[in-house]
Scaffold this active site. Structure first.
Site, mmCIF file in Angstrom:
data_model
loop_
_atom_site.group_PDB
_atom_site.id
_atom_site.type_symbol
_atom_site.label_atom_id
_atom_site.label_comp_id
_atom_site.label_asym_id
_atom_site.label_seq_id
_atom_site.Cartn_x
_atom_site.Cartn_y
_atom_site.Cartn_z
ATOM 1 N N LYS A 3 0.813 -1.232 0.000
ATOM 2 C CA LYS A 3 0.000 0.000 0.000
ATOM 3 C C LYS A 3 0.844 1.279 0.000
ATOM 4 O O LYS A 3 0.446 2.277 -0.593
ATOM 5 C CB LYS A 3 -0.940 0.017 1.204
ATOM 6 C CG LYS A 3 -2.088 -0.967 1.071
ATOM 7 C CD LYS A 3 -3.033 -0.868 2.254
ATOM 8 C CE LYS A 3 -4.074 -1.958 2.179
ATOM 9 N NZ LYS A 3 -5.005 -1.936 3.306
ATOM 10 N N ASP A 52 -10.190 2.259 2.323
ATOM 11 C CA ASP A 52 -10.261 1.556 3.614
ATOM 12 C C ASP A 52 -11.095 2.337 4.634
ATOM 13 O O ASP A 52 -11.906 1.769 5.370
ATOM 14 C CB ASP A 52 -8.853 1.348 4.199
ATOM 15 C CG ASP A 52 -8.143 0.154 3.573
ATOM 16 O OD1 ASP A 52 -8.821 -0.734 3.030
ATOM 17 O OD2 ASP A 52 -6.898 0.125 3.629
HETATM 18 P P1 NDP Z 1 0.723 -2.974 8.502
HETATM 19 O O1 NDP Z 1 1.757 -4.033 8.355
HETATM 20 O O2 NDP Z 1 0.783 -1.780 7.624
HETATM 21 O O3 NDP Z 1 0.734 -2.423 10.029
HETATM 22 C C1 NDP Z 1 0.776 -3.327 11.095
HETATM 23 C C2 NDP Z 1 0.475 -2.614 12.399
HETATM 24 O O4 NDP Z 1 0.314 -3.600 13.425
HETATM 25 C C3 NDP Z 1 1.574 -1.688 12.869
HETATM 26 O O5 NDP Z 1 0.984 -0.611 13.573
HETATM 27 C C4 NDP Z 1 2.379 -2.589 13.815
HETATM 28 O O6 NDP Z 1 3.092 -1.889 14.795
HETATM 29 C C5 NDP Z 1 1.260 -3.346 14.467
HETATM 30 N N1 NDP Z 1 1.623 -4.664 15.016
HETATM 31 C C6 NDP Z 1 2.036 -5.748 14.338
HETATM 32 N N2 NDP Z 1 2.218 -6.779 15.184
HETATM 33 C C7 NDP Z 1 1.921 -6.332 16.432
HETATM 34 C C8 NDP Z 1 1.904 -6.926 17.710
HETATM 35 N N3 NDP Z 1 2.255 -8.201 17.897
HETATM 36 N N4 NDP Z 1 1.526 -6.177 18.768
HETATM 37 C C9 NDP Z 1 1.164 -4.890 18.587
HETATM 38 N N5 NDP Z 1 1.161 -4.246 17.394
HETATM 39 C C10 NDP Z 1 1.538 -4.981 16.323
HETATM 40 O O7 NDP Z 1 -0.673 -3.736 8.360
HETATM 41 P P2 NDP Z 1 -2.087 -3.103 7.946
HETATM 42 O O8 NDP Z 1 -2.230 -1.792 8.618
HETATM 43 O O9 NDP Z 1 -2.259 -3.178 6.488
HETATM 44 O O10 NDP Z 1 -3.098 -4.181 8.583
HETATM 45 C C11 NDP Z 1 -3.410 -4.169 9.970
HETATM 46 C C12 NDP Z 1 -4.583 -5.113 10.241
HETATM 47 O O11 NDP Z 1 -5.755 -4.633 9.580
HETATM 48 C C13 NDP Z 1 -4.366 -6.539 9.738
HETATM 49 O O12 NDP Z 1 -4.915 -7.435 10.678
HETATM 50 C C14 NDP Z 1 -5.146 -6.573 8.446
HETATM 51 O O13 NDP Z 1 -5.593 -7.893 8.166
HETATM 52 C C15 NDP Z 1 -6.319 -5.667 8.792
HETATM 53 N N6 NDP Z 1 -6.933 -5.031 7.620
HETATM 54 C C16 NDP Z 1 -8.276 -5.219 7.420
HETATM 55 C C17 NDP Z 1 -8.916 -4.626 6.380
HETATM 56 C C18 NDP Z 1 -10.377 -4.870 6.202
HETATM 57 O O14 NDP Z 1 -10.906 -4.470 5.155
HETATM 58 N N7 NDP Z 1 -11.032 -5.482 7.152
HETATM 59 C C19 NDP Z 1 -8.213 -3.742 5.431
HETATM 60 C C20 NDP Z 1 -6.816 -3.589 5.731
HETATM 61 C C21 NDP Z 1 -6.222 -4.214 6.779
HETATM 62 P P3 NDP Z 1 4.594 -1.338 14.499
HETATM 63 O O15 NDP Z 1 4.416 -0.068 13.731
HETATM 64 O O16 NDP Z 1 5.172 -1.139 15.838
HETATM 65 O O17 NDP Z 1 5.302 -2.395 13.703
#
Ligand code: NDP
Length: 270
Positions: A66, A102
Site C-alpha cells: 500500500k 479503507d
Molecule cells: P501494517 O503491516 O501496515 O501495520 C501493522 C500494524 O500492526 C503496525 O501498527 C504494527 O506496529 C502493528 N503490530 C504488528 N504486530 C503487532 C503486535 N504483535 N503487537 C502490537 N502491534 C503490532 O498492516 P495493515 O495496517 O495493512 O493491517 C493491519 C490489520 O488490519 C491486519 O490485521 C489486516 O488484516 C487488517 N486489515 C483489514 C482490512 C479490512 O478491510 N477489514 C483492510 C486492511 C487491513 P509497528 O508499527 O510497531 O510495527
C-alpha cells in the site's frame, strides 16, 4: 476486450476480494473479470507497469504494497494523501491514479453497527497502512476525539501530526489516557499471529463500548474475546469493512454502487 481488474498482494491466495467483486459484478450486471495476483516482494513497480500494458482497468492493493502504491501513482485523492497509502488504483492513459477506500469502508461498517459516529471518542491501536487510511473519513464523520496508539510510538505521533487536527493524538500503548472510549479499533496486525496489543479495562468502561477488530475470521478474534472479557458491550470483526471498502472501489471503477447487505452472509461462509 472484457474489462479486467485484480487485487495485488503477497501473499494473496487467501483473499476474498475476487469473490466479493464477482458478486458485485453479477448483482449490478457489469461485464468484467477480477482476479488475485501475487507479485514478488521486490516486483510491485514492474508488476503494475506490466498490468497497465496488459490493459487492466483497476486494481486493489493489499499487504505489503500500500505504501509503495502511494509512491507509484501519478496522482492521489485527498484521503489517500492523508493516509500516505493507496489501496485502489484507477487506470489513466499513462499510469495509475491512487485512492484509499479503507476508511470509507470502516466508516460505513461502523455506521451499520452504531448508527452515528458524531461525538464518539475513539481509540485506535495500530499505525500501519490500514490505520492511516481511516483517519480522514473518521474526522469527516464528526467524531469527537481520536487517539492513535502504536507499538512503535513515533509512527502514531507522525500519523497524528499528518492529520493536523486538534482532536487527534498519537502515542505509545503505555501512555494511552486511561479513560473510557466509545469505540476501540484494533488496527494492528497482532491478531494475525494470535497476539494482543496491551489492553486496559478502563478503556472499555462505558456502557455501549464497541470493540472492532479490522481482522476477520471464522471465529471471534483474540482481540474480540479479550475485549468482551474486559467489558466491551459489542464486538465486531473487519469483514464488513472489507466488503464496504470493496464496494467503494467498485463504485470508483464502474460508477455503480453495489448492495453490500445481500452478500454479507455469502462472504462470511467462505
Ligand atoms: P501494517 O503491516 O501496515 O501495520 C501493522 C500494524 O500492526 C503496525 O501498527 C504494527 O506496529 C502493528 N503490530 C504488528 N504486530 C503487532 C503486535 N504483535 N503487537 C502490537 N502491534 C503490532 O498492516 P495493515 O495496517 O495493512 O493491517 C493491519 C490489520 O488490519 C491486519 O490485521 C489486516 O488484516 C487488517 N486489515 C483489514 C482490512 C479490512 O478491510 N477489514 C483492510 C486492511 C487491513 P509497528 O508499527 O510497531 O510495527
Amino acid at each position: 476486450m472484457i474489462d479486467r481488474y485484480a487485487v495485488l498482494g503477497n501473499p494473496i491466495a487467501h483473499s476474498k476480494s475476487p469473490f466479493i467483486h464477482q458478486c458485485f459484478a453479477a448483482q449490478t450486471q457489469q461485464t468484467m473479470t477480477y482476479e488475485a495476483i501475487c507479485l514478488p516482494l521486490d516486483g510491485f513497480i514492474t508488476g503494475i507497469a506490466d498490468l497497465h500494458q496488459q490493459g487492466f482497468k483497476g486494481m486493489n492493493v493489499t499487504v505489503p504494497f500500500k505504501f509503495e502504491a502511494f509512491n507509484a501513482c501519478e496522482s492521489v485523492s485527498e484521503r489517500a494523501h492523508i493516509a500516505g497509502a493507496v489501496n485502489t488504483l484507477i487506470r489513466t492513459p499513462t499510469g495509475w491514479q491512487g485512492d484509499n477506500t479503507d476508511g470509507a469502508g470502516l466508516v460505513a461498517d461502523l455506521m451499520r453497527l452504531t448508527s452515528t459516529l458524531t461525538g464518539k471518542r475513539i481509540l485506535m491501536l495500530g499505525a500501519g497502512g490500514a490505520a492511516s487510511g481511516v483517519i480522514k473519513p473518521l474526522l469527516d464523520a464528526k467524531i469527537d476525539q481520536l487517539t492513535i496508539a502504536n507499538r512503535t510510538p513515533q509512527k502514531a505521533i507522525e500519523l497524528a501530526e499528518r492529520a493536523a487536527h486538534l482532536r487527534v493524538n498519537g502515542c505509545g500503548f503505555d501512555v494511552v489516557p486511561n479513560q473510557p472510549y466509545d469505540i476501540i479499533i484494533n488496527a494492528t496486525a497482532a491478531s494475525l499471529s494470535g497476539e494482543l496489543p496491551p489492553l486496559k479495562a478502563g478503556w472499555f468502561a462505558d456502557a455501549g463500548c464497541l470493540a472492532y477488530d479490522m481482522m476477520y475470521g471464522k471465529e471471534p478474534t483474540i482481540f474480540m474475546r479479550a475485549a468482551k472479557d474486559l467489558g466491551a458491550t459489542h464486538i465486531a470483526d473487519g469483514l464488513g469493512m472489507l466488503i464496504e471498502q470493496a464496494a467503494e472501489a467498485f463504485f470508483l471503477w464502474r460508477g455503480v454502487r453495489p448492495n453490500t447487505v445481500d452478500i454479507r452472509q455469502e462472504v462470511s461462509s467462505l
